[in-house]
Design a protein around this motif. Structure first.
Motif, PDB file in Angstrom:
ATOM      1  N   ALA A  59       0.834  -1.207   0.000  1.00  0.00           N
ATOM      2  CA  ALA A  59       0.000   0.000   0.000  1.00  0.00           C
ATOM      3  C   ALA A  59       0.873   1.263   0.000  1.00  0.00           C
ATOM      4  CB  ALA A  59      -0.932  -0.009   1.211  1.00  0.00           C
ATOM      5  N   GLU A  60       1.923   1.249   0.794  1.00  0.00           N
ATOM      6  CA  GLU A  60       2.821   2.410   0.848  1.00  0.00           C
ATOM      7  C   GLU A  60       3.524   2.623  -0.496  1.00  0.00           C
ATOM      8  OE1 GLU A  60       5.354   1.535   4.177  1.00  0.00           O
ATOM      9  OE2 GLU A  60       3.789   1.986   5.627  1.00  0.00           O
ATOM     10  N   LYS A  61       3.997   1.556  -1.119  1.00  0.00           N
ATOM     11  CA  LYS A  61       4.694   1.661  -2.400  1.00  0.00           C
ATOM     12  C   LYS A  61       3.764   2.145  -3.510  1.00  0.00           C
ATOM     13  CE  LYS A  61       8.765   0.386  -1.189  1.00  0.00           C
ATOM     14  NZ  LYS A  61       9.877   1.309  -1.203  1.00  0.00           N
ATOM     15  N   LEU A  62       2.483   1.771  -3.440  1.00  0.00           N
ATOM     16  CA  LEU A  62       1.510   2.168  -4.461  1.00  0.00           C
ATOM     17  C   LEU A  62       0.856   3.508  -4.149  1.00  0.00           C
ATOM     18  CD1 LEU A  62      -0.295  -1.265  -4.943  1.00  0.00           C
ATOM     19  CD2 LEU A  62       1.385  -0.219  -6.480  1.00  0.00           C
ATOM     20  N   ASN A  63       1.137   4.041  -2.943  1.00  0.00           N
ATOM     21  CA  ASN A  63       0.485   5.268  -2.486  1.00  0.00           C
ATOM     22  C   ASN A  63      -1.034   5.099  -2.466  1.00  0.00           C
ATOM     23  OD1 ASN A  63       0.637   7.839  -1.401  1.00  0.00           O
ATOM     24  ND2 ASN A  63       0.374   8.820  -3.403  1.00  0.00           N
ATOM     25  N   LYS A  64      -1.458   3.936  -1.971  1.00  0.00           N
ATOM     26  CA  LYS A  64      -2.874   3.605  -1.821  1.00  0.00           C
ATOM     27  C   LYS A  64      -3.147   3.301  -0.358  1.00  0.00           C
ATOM     28  CE  LYS A  64      -4.492   3.463  -6.068  1.00  0.00           C
ATOM     29  NZ  LYS A  64      -5.609   4.283  -6.469  1.00  0.00           N
ATOM     30  N   SER A  65      -4.394   3.383   0.035  1.00  0.00           N
ATOM     31  CA  SER A  65      -4.745   3.049   1.413  1.00  0.00           C
ATOM     32  C   SER A  65      -4.626   1.543   1.628  1.00  0.00           C
ATOM     33  CB  SER A  65      -6.169   3.503   1.729  1.00  0.00           C
ATOM     34  OG  SER A  65      -7.100   2.715   1.027  1.00  0.00           O
ATOM     35  N   PHE A  66      -4.408   1.176   2.888  1.00  0.00           N
ATOM     36  CA  PHE A  66      -4.357  -0.242   3.224  1.00  0.00           C
ATOM     37  C   PHE A  66      -5.665  -0.921   2.847  1.00  0.00           C
ATOM     38  CE2 PHE A  66      -5.421  -3.719   6.069  1.00  0.00           C
ATOM     39  CZ  PHE A  66      -4.336  -4.549   5.896  1.00  0.00           C
ATOM     40  N   SER A  67      -6.796  -0.249   3.083  1.00  0.00           N
ATOM     41  CA  SER A  67      -8.091  -0.875   2.804  1.00  0.00           C
ATOM     42  C   SER A  67      -8.291  -1.155   1.317  1.00  0.00           C
ATOM     43  CB  SER A  67      -9.251  -0.043   3.359  1.00  0.00           C
ATOM     44  OG  SER A  67      -9.271   1.233   2.762  1.00  0.00           O
ATOM     45  N   THR A  68      -7.766  -0.295   0.449  1.00  0.00           N
ATOM     46  CA  THR A  68      -7.859  -0.538  -0.994  1.00  0.00           C
ATOM     47  C   THR A  68      -7.034  -1.752  -1.380  1.00  0.00           C
ATOM     48  OG1 THR A  68      -8.256   1.788  -1.501  1.00  0.00           O
ATOM     49  CG2 THR A  68      -7.373   0.427  -3.280  1.00  0.00           C
ATOM     50  N   VAL A  69      -5.796  -1.802  -0.895  1.00  0.00           N
ATOM     51  CA  VAL A  69      -4.937  -2.948  -1.202  1.00  0.00           C
ATOM     52  C   VAL A  69      -5.534  -4.219  -0.613  1.00  0.00           C
ATOM     53  CG1 VAL A  69      -2.651  -3.965  -0.798  1.00  0.00           C
ATOM     54  CG2 VAL A  69      -2.860  -1.576  -1.500  1.00  0.00           C
ATOM     55  N   ASN A  70      -6.079  -4.133   0.585  1.00  0.00           N
ATOM     56  CA  ASN A  70      -6.712  -5.296   1.195  1.00  0.00           C
ATOM     57  C   ASN A  70      -7.891  -5.788   0.358  1.00  0.00           C
ATOM     58  OD1 ASN A  70      -8.981  -6.281   3.406  1.00  0.00           O
ATOM     59  ND2 ASN A  70      -6.919  -7.063   3.789  1.00  0.00           N
TER      60      ASN A  70
END
Length: 69
Positions: free
Chosen positions: A21-32
């Motif tokens: 999530a950090e590498k993609l600059n996305k929220s944890f919930s989106t990656v989850n």
């Protein structure tokens, strides 16, 4: 229906969802949501994920045999 293998690839590489999530600059919930197959990433995002994980995009997809319904 399981359409992506993101969870499997993360496990194989020992990478956490938080790190991705950090590498993609996305929220944890989106990656989850991607990892749990509740939501599918766009094609562009799939390629970004593959670049970050250093795998081919096709390695992130479930290889289902095409079956006529």
């Amino acid at each position: 229906m399981k359409l992506n293998r993101i969870k499997d690839v993360l496990g194989e590489k020992g990478i956490s969802q938080k790190w991705l999530a950090e590498k993609l600059n996305k929220s944890f919930s989106t990656v989850n949501a991607y990892v749990c197959n509740r939501q599918q990433p766009s094609l562009e995002m799939l390629y970004r994920i593959s670049a970050v994980l250093q795998v081919k995009a096709r390695d992130l997809l479930v290889d289902n045999d095409y079956k006529q319904i």
